[in-house]
Design a protein around this motif. Structure first.
Motif, PDB file in Angstrom:
ATOM      1  N   UNK B  89       0.862  -1.254   0.235  1.00 47.25           N
ATOM      2  CA  UNK B  89      -0.473  -0.048   0.127  1.00 47.25           C
ATOM      3  C   UNK B  89       1.141   1.190  -0.019  1.00 47.25           C
ATOM      4  N   UNK B  90       0.143   2.111  -0.205  1.00 48.11           N
ATOM      5  CA  UNK B  90       0.784   3.501  -0.010  1.00 48.11           C
ATOM      6  C   UNK B  90       0.271   3.997   1.603  1.00 48.11           C
ATOM      7  N   UNK B  91       1.355   3.888   2.111  1.00 45.79           N
ATOM      8  CA  UNK B  91       1.216   4.606   3.891  1.00 45.79           C
ATOM      9  C   UNK B  91       1.120   6.652   3.367  1.00 45.79           C
ATOM     10  N   UNK B  92       0.415   7.564   4.489  1.00 44.93           N
ATOM     11  CA  UNK B  92       0.971   8.434   4.126  1.00 44.93           C
ATOM     12  C   UNK B  92       0.294   9.261   5.656  1.00 44.93           C
ATOM     13  N   UNK B  93       0.759   9.992   5.762  1.00 43.28           N
ATOM     14  CA  UNK B  93       1.320  10.383   6.971  1.00 43.28           C
ATOM     15  C   UNK B  93       0.628  12.151   6.831  1.00 43.28           C
ATOM     16  N   UNK B  94      -0.354  12.366   7.710  1.00 38.33           N
ATOM     17  CA  UNK B  94      -0.644  14.032   7.566  1.00 38.33           C
ATOM     18  C   UNK B  94      -1.199  14.796   8.657  1.00 38.33           C
ATOM     19  N   UNK B  95      -0.516  15.850   8.878  1.00 36.87           N
ATOM     20  CA  UNK B  95      -0.616  16.772  10.004  1.00 36.87           C
ATOM     21  C   UNK B  95      -2.078  17.881   9.925  1.00 36.87           C
ATOM     22  N   UNK B  96      -3.065  18.535  10.680  1.00 34.63           N
ATOM     23  CA  UNK B  96      -3.719  18.883  10.619  1.00 34.63           C
ATOM     24  C   UNK B  96      -3.472  20.071  11.761  1.00 34.63           C
ATOM     25  N   UNK B  97      -3.844  21.095  10.429  1.00 37.70           N
ATOM     26  CA  UNK B  97      -3.593  22.657  11.093  1.00 37.70           C
ATOM     27  C   UNK B  97      -4.513  23.674  11.081  1.00 37.70           C
ATOM     28  N   UNK B  98      -4.024  24.941  11.201  1.00 38.82           N
ATOM     29  CA  UNK B  98      -5.639  25.525  11.318  1.00 38.82           C
ATOM     30  C   UNK B  98      -5.756  25.452  12.867  1.00 38.82           C
ATOM     31  N   UNK B  99      -6.732  26.751  13.192  1.00 37.79           N
ATOM     32  CA  UNK B  99      -7.235  26.994  14.412  1.00 37.79           C
ATOM     33  C   UNK B  99      -8.428  25.513  15.359  1.00 37.79           C
ATOM     34  N   UNK B 100      -8.741  24.964  14.081  1.00 36.44           N
ATOM     35  CA  UNK B 100      -9.146  23.396  14.432  1.00 36.44           C
ATOM     36  C   UNK B 100      -8.806  22.559  14.225  1.00 36.44           C
ATOM     37  N   UNK B 101      -7.959  22.339  12.981  1.00 33.64           N
ATOM     38  CA  UNK B 101      -7.306  21.412  12.641  1.00 33.64           C
ATOM     39  C   UNK B 101      -7.863  20.621  11.576  1.00 33.64           C
ATOM     40  N   UNK B 102      -8.780  21.354  10.912  1.00 32.41           N
ATOM     41  CA  UNK B 102      -9.601  21.413   9.908  1.00 32.41           C
ATOM     42  C   UNK B 102      -8.531  21.069   8.536  1.00 32.41           C
ATOM     43  N   UNK B 103      -7.835  21.954   8.025  1.00 40.07           N
ATOM     44  CA  UNK B 103      -7.144  21.165   7.005  1.00 40.07           C
ATOM     45  C   UNK B 103      -5.760  20.418   7.517  1.00 40.07           C
ATOM     46  N   UNK B 104      -5.633  19.314   6.097  1.00 37.97           N
ATOM     47  CA  UNK B 104      -4.999  18.259   6.817  1.00 37.97           C
ATOM     48  C   UNK B 104      -4.171  18.558   5.686  1.00 37.97           C
ATOM     49  N   UNK B 105      -2.959  18.111   5.481  1.00 39.42           N
ATOM     50  CA  UNK B 105      -1.684  18.664   4.432  1.00 39.42           C
ATOM     51  C   UNK B 105      -0.857  16.949   4.789  1.00 39.42           C
TER      52      UNK B 105
END
Lengths: 111, 115
Positions: B89-105
């Motif tokens: 599989x492809x394994x991806x990590x992401x982070x939540x940013x913004x005041x309430x973690x709504x955006x994920x990169x």
């Protein structure tokens, strides 16, 4: 069960065409809807929508959310071959956790 | 936004072995996530990793199979244990940013092939 549905699953167009990608959802505790573009491995963030009826634009891309009818559309005008990618729709539930992703729309733009 | 790196970018592993994937962020973030994307499929959340607490696993994923560490606000690891070909599989990590973690990169992903 929460779900996000995208249509079409696959789309082939020619450069210069305008496309509309659809995303509908049934999710408890809806917080926001996000669009991503995935070309190789990592999805690239495009838009986050939280309010109905407010269009977000970035160049040739735009998106809008309808929270009453539970759907969003992503428009791409004057498509280019570089727009070829899988476009993912995701819905965020509660505080940034539990993103539910749709299956994606694979867009192919032919020269 | 945030700049995220993952190591390794790809690996080929033998059945029964384990692989640890590292995720490094250029800024301090509270929320980090690990996803799996099997061939031709969309992203499936494995777990949420917040610093200072145990990871929260989604239905169908267990700590024994996918142990996660989150030692600080810029780093996390995901281990795929006792691998089988179905873990390819492809394994991806992401982070939540913004005041309430709504955006994920998302990080660039790790392409894992198990033979």
């Amino acid at each position: 069960e929460d779900k996000v549905v995208q249509s079409p699953l696959s789309l082939v167009v020619h450069e210069g065409d305008t496309v509309t990608l659809n995303c509908s959802y049934e999710v408890t505790n809806f917080r926001s809807l996000l669009w991503y573009k995935q070309e190789k491995k990592a999805p690239t963030f495009l838009f986050m929508l939280t309010s109905s009826g407010i269009e977000k634009k970035s160049g040739r891309l735009s998106s809008i959310l309808d929270k009453k009818e539970l759907f969003s559309i992503l428009n791409i005008t004057a498509t280019q071959t570089g727009d070829s990618a899988v476009y993912l729709c995701a819905v965020a539930r509660n505080y940034g956790q539990n993103f539910v992703f749709g299956p994606g729309t694979r867009l192919s733009v032919l020269p | 936004s945030a700049v995220i790196s993952q190591k390794p970018s790809r690996d080929i592993c033998q059945r029964g072995t384990s692989l640890t994937i590292q995720c490094q962020v250029d800024s301090q973030v509270t929320m980090m996530f690990w996803y799996r994307q099997q061939p031709g499929q969309s992203l499936t959340l494995i777990a949420t990793a917040n610093q200072g607490s145990e990871a929260t696993y989604e239905s169908g994923f267990v700590i024994d199979k996918f142990p996660i560490s989150r030692p600080n606000l810029t780093f996390s690891t995901l281990t795929v244990s006792n691998m089988s070909p179905e873990d390819s599989s492809i394994y991806l990590c992401s982070v939540g940013v913004g005041g309430q973690g709504y955006e994920q990169y998302f990080g660039p992903g790790t392409r894992l092939t198990v033979t």
